[in-house]
Structure formats: C-alpha cells, structure tokens
Design a protein around this motif. Structure first.
Motif, PDB file in Angstrom:
ATOM      1  N   ASP A  89       0.857  -1.184   0.000  1.00  0.00           N
ATOM      2  CA  ASP A  89       0.000   0.000   0.000  1.00  0.00           C
ATOM      3  C   ASP A  89       0.896   1.238   0.000  1.00  0.00           C
ATOM      4  N   ASP A  94      -0.483   4.903  -5.173  1.00  0.00           N
ATOM      5  CA  ASP A  94      -1.293   3.820  -5.739  1.00  0.00           C
ATOM      6  C   ASP A  94      -1.881   4.205  -7.093  1.00  0.00           C
ATOM      7  N   GLN A  99      -1.006  -2.044 -10.593  1.00  0.00           N
ATOM      8  CA  GLN A  99      -1.947  -2.532  -9.591  1.00  0.00           C
ATOM      9  C   GLN A  99      -1.601  -3.910  -9.032  1.00  0.00           C
ATOM     10  N   ARG A 104       4.410  -3.762  -8.771  1.00  0.00           N
ATOM     11  CA  ARG A 104       4.913  -2.787  -7.792  1.00  0.00           C
ATOM     12  C   ARG A 104       6.308  -3.171  -7.314  1.00  0.00           C
TER      13      ARG A 104
END
Length: 162
Positions: A89, A94, A99, A104
């Motif tokens: 997170d 974000d 996603q 990431r």
C-alpha cells in the motif's frame, strides 16, 4: 487507536544531533550510499564500479550503518501498538504504480537500484549531501541537495499535478 507522531522540530533536532554524534564517534560523515556500494561490492566482486578500497569488506562502519536502518525499522515495528503486516500500500502513489504486487515490486526494485546508482555517481546520497554536507556548508553538497529537492518537487508536480 491514536498514532503518536514526533514533532517535526524534535525529529529535525534528533537528526542533526545524530549527524554530529556520528562524526564525533566515527571520525567520518554519516551516509548510506557508500554502504549500499559496499553491499553491492560484496555481491558483485568483479565489478570495478563497486570496489572502494578499504570499504570493500564486511568490516566497515558504513555497511553496518546501512544494515542498521532496516534493523531500526524492525525494532520500531515491534514496539508499535498495531500489529505489523507486509503491504505494498503506497498511499497516493497507488494511482501511478501498477496494480499488481509483482508490478509494484519490480518498480520499487528498479527505483531502488537507480537511486543507488545515482547516489554512487553523485558521490553521496541525500543523507550525505543534504544533511552532512549541508551542515558542513560544503558547496557541492549544497548544490546537490538543492538539485535533489527541486527535482523531487518537479517530479511530484508532474505525477500528481498538485
């Protein structure tokens, strides 16, 4: 549950005192990028870019300083009243990161590698230039610190338009 956050002036004073204490105790300025280079030098022994004379072994203060950063974060999580959990997170980031967790992770690893390469190329990281070099009024460090913050400001404006 209330989250306790240090006052910015106390945190700034603590960082300033750490820089002075580190220099007094070790006889060298604090900085992480040399430790990062040393760590990479231990992994990639044949790459000349990472070899830095006396710092190319396990027994050097900057490598231990680098190891202490995540260790300090781990100790902080142990003292936190909330349970620790692993998360990708990233808050406001974000909206611009991929996603998927794998996407990431790739971006974060790539960004960390580029940050380390740039710090090595610049001769120090933001800690070395902005905090330590700035405290010593070192002109190249003042210029580098200014470039770091201006480019961060511009990048944030481009990414988020705020």
């Amino acid at each position: 549950m209330e989250i306790v956050v240090w006052s910015p002036w106390i945190a700034g004073l603590a960082i300033g005192l750490f820089v002075i204490f580190h220099f007094w105790l070790m006889g060298k300025p604090a900085g992480c990028s040399t430790g990062y280079g040393n760590f990479c030098g231990l992994i990639f022994k044949k790459v000349e870019y990472f070899r830095v004379g006396e710092y190319s072994n396990l027994n050097n203060s900057r490598l231990w300083f680098l190891i202490g950063i995540p260790f300090g974060g781990f100790l902080s999580t142990l003292s936190s009243p909330e349970p620790w959990h692993f998360s990708f997170d990233m808050g406001m980031y974000d909206t611009i990161f991929p996603q998927t967790d794998a996407g990431r992770a790739i971006w974060l690893i790539l960004g960390g590698a580029l940050l380390g390469f740039g710090a090595r190329l610049a001769g120090a990281c933001t800690t070395g230039h902005a905090l330590v070099g700035g405290a010593m009024l070192n002109p190249p460090s003042l210029l580098a610190g200014t470039i770091f913050f201006v480019s961060a400001f511009i990048t944030t404006r481009l990414l988020f338009g705020t």
